[in-house]
Design a protein around this motif. Structure first.
Motif, PDB file in Angstrom:
ATOM      1  N   GLU A 294       0.848  -1.200   0.000  1.00 45.47           N
ATOM      2  CA  GLU A 294       0.000   0.000   0.000  1.00 45.47           C
ATOM      3  C   GLU A 294       0.885   1.251   0.000  1.00 45.47           C
ATOM      4  OE1 GLU A 294      -1.490   1.122   3.725  1.00 45.47           O
ATOM      5  OE2 GLU A 294      -3.216   2.248   2.941  1.00 45.47           O
ATOM      6  N   LYS A 295       1.944   1.198   0.801  1.00 44.49           N
ATOM      7  CA  LYS A 295       2.856   2.334   0.898  1.00 44.49           C
ATOM      8  C   LYS A 295       3.470   2.656  -0.469  1.00 44.49           C
ATOM      9  CE  LYS A 295       5.599   2.405   4.635  1.00 44.49           C
ATOM     10  NZ  LYS A 295       6.797   2.227   5.519  1.00 44.49           N
ATOM     11  N   ALA A 296       3.884   1.618  -1.171  1.00 44.92           N
ATOM     12  CA  ALA A 296       4.477   1.813  -2.507  1.00 44.92           C
ATOM     13  C   ALA A 296       3.433   2.353  -3.482  1.00 44.92           C
ATOM     14  CB  ALA A 296       5.047   0.487  -3.020  1.00 44.92           C
ATOM     15  N   LEU A 297       2.222   1.816  -3.401  1.00 41.52           N
ATOM     16  CA  LEU A 297       1.144   2.259  -4.289  1.00 41.52           C
ATOM     17  C   LEU A 297       0.822   3.730  -4.058  1.00 41.52           C
ATOM     18  CD1 LEU A 297      -1.184   1.678  -6.311  1.00 41.52           C
ATOM     19  CD2 LEU A 297      -2.565   0.952  -4.337  1.00 41.52           C
ATOM     20  N   ILE A 371       1.683  -3.951  -8.343  1.00 43.18           N
ATOM     21  CA  ILE A 371       1.672  -2.539  -7.931  1.00 43.18           C
ATOM     22  C   ILE A 371       2.365  -1.696  -9.005  1.00 43.18           C
ATOM     23  CG2 ILE A 371       2.555  -0.884  -6.219  1.00 43.18           C
ATOM     24  CD1 ILE A 371       0.319  -2.621  -5.051  1.00 43.18           C
ATOM     25  N   LEU A 372       3.514  -2.161  -9.468  1.00 44.45           N
ATOM     26  CA  LEU A 372       4.252  -1.401 -10.487  1.00 44.45           C
ATOM     27  C   LEU A 372       3.451  -1.348 -11.790  1.00 44.45           C
ATOM     28  CD1 LEU A 372       7.869  -2.739  -9.794  1.00 44.45           C
ATOM     29  CD2 LEU A 372       6.872  -0.533  -9.076  1.00 44.45           C
ATOM     30  N   LYS A 373       2.784  -2.442 -12.120  1.00 46.00           N
ATOM     31  CA  LYS A 373       2.034  -2.482 -13.378  1.00 46.00           C
ATOM     32  C   LYS A 373       0.821  -1.556 -13.325  1.00 46.00           C
ATOM     33  CE  LYS A 373       0.341  -5.777 -16.801  1.00 46.00           C
ATOM     34  NZ  LYS A 373      -0.141  -7.145 -17.061  1.00 46.00           N
ATOM     35  N   VAL A 374       0.124  -1.534 -12.205  1.00 43.79           N
ATOM     36  CA  VAL A 374      -1.065  -0.678 -12.138  1.00 43.79           C
ATOM     37  C   VAL A 374      -0.657   0.794 -12.177  1.00 43.79           C
ATOM     38  CG1 VAL A 374      -1.354  -0.530  -9.598  1.00 43.79           C
ATOM     39  CG2 VAL A 374      -3.358  -0.450 -11.092  1.00 43.79           C
ATOM     40  N   LEU A 375       0.477   1.113 -11.564  1.00 35.49           N
ATOM     41  CA  LEU A 375       0.946   2.510 -11.605  1.00 35.49           C
ATOM     42  C   LEU A 375       1.319   2.910 -13.038  1.00 35.49           C
ATOM     43  CD1 LEU A 375       3.147   2.636  -8.368  1.00 35.49           C
ATOM     44  CD2 LEU A 375       1.022   3.937  -8.773  1.00 35.49           C
ATOM     45  N   ALA A 376       2.042   2.037 -13.708  1.00 29.78           N
ATOM     46  CA  ALA A 376       2.465   2.337 -15.089  1.00 29.78           C
ATOM     47  C   ALA A 376       1.260   2.487 -16.006  1.00 29.78           C
ATOM     48  CB  ALA A 376       3.374   1.209 -15.600  1.00 29.78           C
ATOM     49  N   ALA A 377       0.300   1.578 -15.873  1.00 26.71           N
ATOM     50  CA  ALA A 377      -0.872   1.604 -16.749  1.00 26.71           C
ATOM     51  C   ALA A 377      -1.749   2.821 -16.461  1.00 26.71           C
ATOM     52  CB  ALA A 377      -1.680   0.316 -16.563  1.00 26.71           C
ATOM     53  N   LEU A 378      -1.888   3.148 -15.181  1.00 26.55           N
ATOM     54  CA  LEU A 378      -2.722   4.296 -14.817  1.00 26.55           C
ATOM     55  C   LEU A 378      -2.096   5.592 -15.331  1.00 26.55           C
ATOM     56  CD1 LEU A 378      -5.197   5.423 -13.265  1.00 26.55           C
ATOM     57  CD2 LEU A 378      -3.762   5.497 -11.215  1.00 26.55           C
ATOM     58  N   GLU A 379      -0.796   5.746 -15.103  1.00 24.35           N
ATOM     59  CA  GLU A 379      -0.111   6.973 -15.539  1.00 24.35           C
ATOM     60  C   GLU A 379      -0.274   7.167 -17.050  1.00 24.35           C
ATOM     61  OE1 GLU A 379       3.987   7.629 -14.217  1.00 24.35           O
ATOM     62  OE2 GLU A 379       4.436   8.387 -16.233  1.00 24.35           O
TER      63      GLU A 379
END
Lengths: 411, 411
Positions: A294-297, A371-379
């Motif tokens: 969660e912290k990373a997200l 977590i990394l994938k959802v951040l990349a896709a969202l951005e």
């Protein structure tokens, strides 16, 4: 038959608040051949599952077993078995699933009182206690983690007050159990319901419950065995539903093995394996893992320039709600994420629809690559739909957390 | 955690009237990773499953979908959605599961009339029709195949009479659908319920149902969306249960995709694969297969010197009930069969307990090696427990049927 091809759906990265990705070991457990429901080996699997559930609910209760149905089947089984017509029930509501508890209680024939607070916040416990004093209910039913808003309600003082005043306290922990701390006994919760498809990392279709002797007393008073098994059994206070009659279901899960239904074999295999994985990891370690990701997200989302929705004091660690930036079409972003990246995040219900996204980080889905994938896709998707965004910052911020370089803004 | 070992139950030959062995392809289908419940690919799986169910129910009904629960969840969903308090319901009973229909109707608040005949026989249809004329019910609820007695009730004349007189006809086909002919439309059945763990060859945990416009009309009149989704929705005739509210569940299975529950993903994969296998085989071919193996089983039992229980005119082709020979302990025989041979057959309920064995030959369990194995194990076990038996005859008689050398005494 050519129209019905071999099932082969696309692989997805599921970052919604459920259903989430099932543990691979759990999926494999479901391929184990069926054995009979009264086979001694199956009875042992049932008993072991009860033990594993007690550990997961952090309870000494004897009763801990699944209802065969999706999460809300567990809610309905517990409320149906406890509530009699015109019983007073208080439901404090801070999102969609509070309304669901009220709805079920209402249909069972309860005299339902509700107390509402703004979506995105939780109740001060003293406010609920004051309302309990005013309403004097037989039952207080409350959601622990509201996936519709990402908010988590503190419970310990309410539980203590209910116990001291002989009121039953029923809690919906569908979205939180095994993802964040839930202390059934220490918080004086009389009955708890959860689901398999969220922090347990098991497919949808079972609703594990636990309850103590206070609840069992009522259930036994309302006991009525069905006519096909005992034609003499009568009870004017009988539980309205046969399928959800806990007086019969607990007898099925006891050494008497009352023949009520045929337990869902493959789903029980799945549940046992999911619980086994949870205790191999360790409950506390599992809660820490959810907090860490969660912290990373959150670090990534904030670095991107997005803001979180809701009262940060009450944020669920396993659901993160994000304000959709002005001028951005939230559904178009979600659609791009799904179609181009195979990543699913959720919208929400009611007055918040179109205003927030909900990102789950639950169970097996709660891991670094996701977590990394959802951040990349969202951005990329927000940018693609004209949103103002700090490009290139999110993954760096998340990686910094993973490498232990920063303390994020939360906790 | 050492106490919770990797799941590895013994392999069993399941020759009970359910649960039976699941098709290996069905078990494998459950290992397919989870996708979201509103993923377009998942919606397509839902729609395909509806089409496959319509074909299996032999109906043109639009509505055909599973309830997420064991078989009786489907019974309760249909009866709960149709019956309003004090509605007259007639339940003709010829075994345990007729009592279950009466029990569910009674708990829903119906004014229930029953008509009973001796366990081991079925009703003359005219007798039921005469009782319908006398009682004038809104609903007639009837079991098609009574697994408790191995008896199957003819339905066509009753259905015709109900349709002509605007009475709803609800049939429990849990034990028969996809194992023997069931003509929903041709027999004028308004709602049918089945289960997955019998002739469908799928694990327990779903209850496929179908119903026509006559039933849908009532469901729509009682429609009430839950508060969390539509706070304005009110209906004094609302369906008592939320979980079993077909007005909401059919909306979930329609293009509106009302967010009622989270469909049991892996079980839906399993159901679709099970139905796909059924239609690859062909319905008529499947019914013939069940009859053929029944013929071999019965030939073997009779050659052994055992006698069948019940009125042969009404025998279910997928369940064979056998009189336990005088002086033989039926449970001891079953125990030897299970422990020494890994073969499971069933006892039964109520007044017949201890008097008959029930042998299922359903779905994937209905195949040559299983028929031969159950005959061999039964013969040796009866002999071992002091029963008089013709040794060595049963397998020869069954093999004669398989080689086309004899026409057995039935059909």
């Amino acid at each position: 038959m050519d129209m019905f091809k071999e099932l082969n759906p696309s692989l997805r990265t599921l970052m919604t608040p459920g259903p989430v990705e099932a543990e691979p070991r759990v999926l494999r457990a479901m391929t184990i051949p069926i054995i009979g429901q009264f086979d001694p080996e199956f009875l042992e699997i049932m008993d072991e599952t009860m033990q594993l559930l007690r550990m997961t609910f952090q309870t000494k209760n004897h009763w801990a077993y699944p209802i065969d149905g999706t999460s809300r089947s567990g809610l309905e089984a517990v409320l149906n078995s406890i509530i009699e017509p015109n019983d007073k029930v208080l439901v404090p509501i801070f999102g969609r699933f509070g309304h669901l508890l009220a709805e079920i209680a209402y249909r069972v024939g309860a005299d339902v009182a509700t107390l509402e607070c703004e979506w995105g916040s939780a109740f001060d416990q003293d406010m609920i206690i004051a309302e309990i004093k005013r309403v004097e209910p037989k039952v207080v039913a409350l959601v622990h983690g509201e996936t519709s808003t990402g908010i988590m309600q503190p419970l310990d003082k309410i539980g203590r007050f209910c116990r001291d005043n002989d009121i039953l306290f029923v809690v919906d922990a569908v979205a939180t159990l095994a993802g964040t701390d839930f202390k059934t006994d220490e918080w004086f919760v009389d009955a708890v319901i959860t689901g398999t498809q969220k922090c347990l990392g098991v497919p949808t279709g079972m609703a594990p419950i636990t309850y103590n002797e206070r609840v069992e007393k009522i259930i036994l008073e309302r006991r009525k065995i069905e006519q096909g098994l005992d034609i003499t059994s009568k009870n004017p206070r009988r539980i309205q539903s046969n399928y959800f009659d806990l007086s019969q279901i607990q007898a099925y899960w006891s050494p008497t093995r009352l023949n009520h239904h045929t337990e869902a074999t493959s789903m029980l295999y799945a549940l046992r394996e999911g619980l086994r994985i949870i205790h191999e990891e360790g409950l506390q370690e599992r809660f820490e893992r959810h907090k860490f990701h969660e912290k990373a997200l959150v670090a990534g989302l904030e670095a991107m320039g997005l803001t979180l929705f809701g009262d940060a004091r009450y944020k669920m660690p396993v659901v993160t709600c994000v304000n959709i930036p002005e001028g951005v079409n939230g559904d178009a972003v979600r659609s791009t994420m799904a179609k181009e990246f195979g990543v699913e995040i959720a919208s929400t219900f009611g007055s918040l629809a179109g205003k927030i996204w909900r990102i789950g980080s639950m169970g097996f889905s709660c891991r670094k690559e996701n977590i990394l994938k959802v951040l990349a896709a969202l951005e990329a998707s927000v940018y693609r739909h004209g949103g103002k965004i700090n490009s290139g910052e999110a993954l760096q911020a998340a990686l910094d957390v993973y490498e232990g370089k920063v303390v994020s803004s939360i906790k």
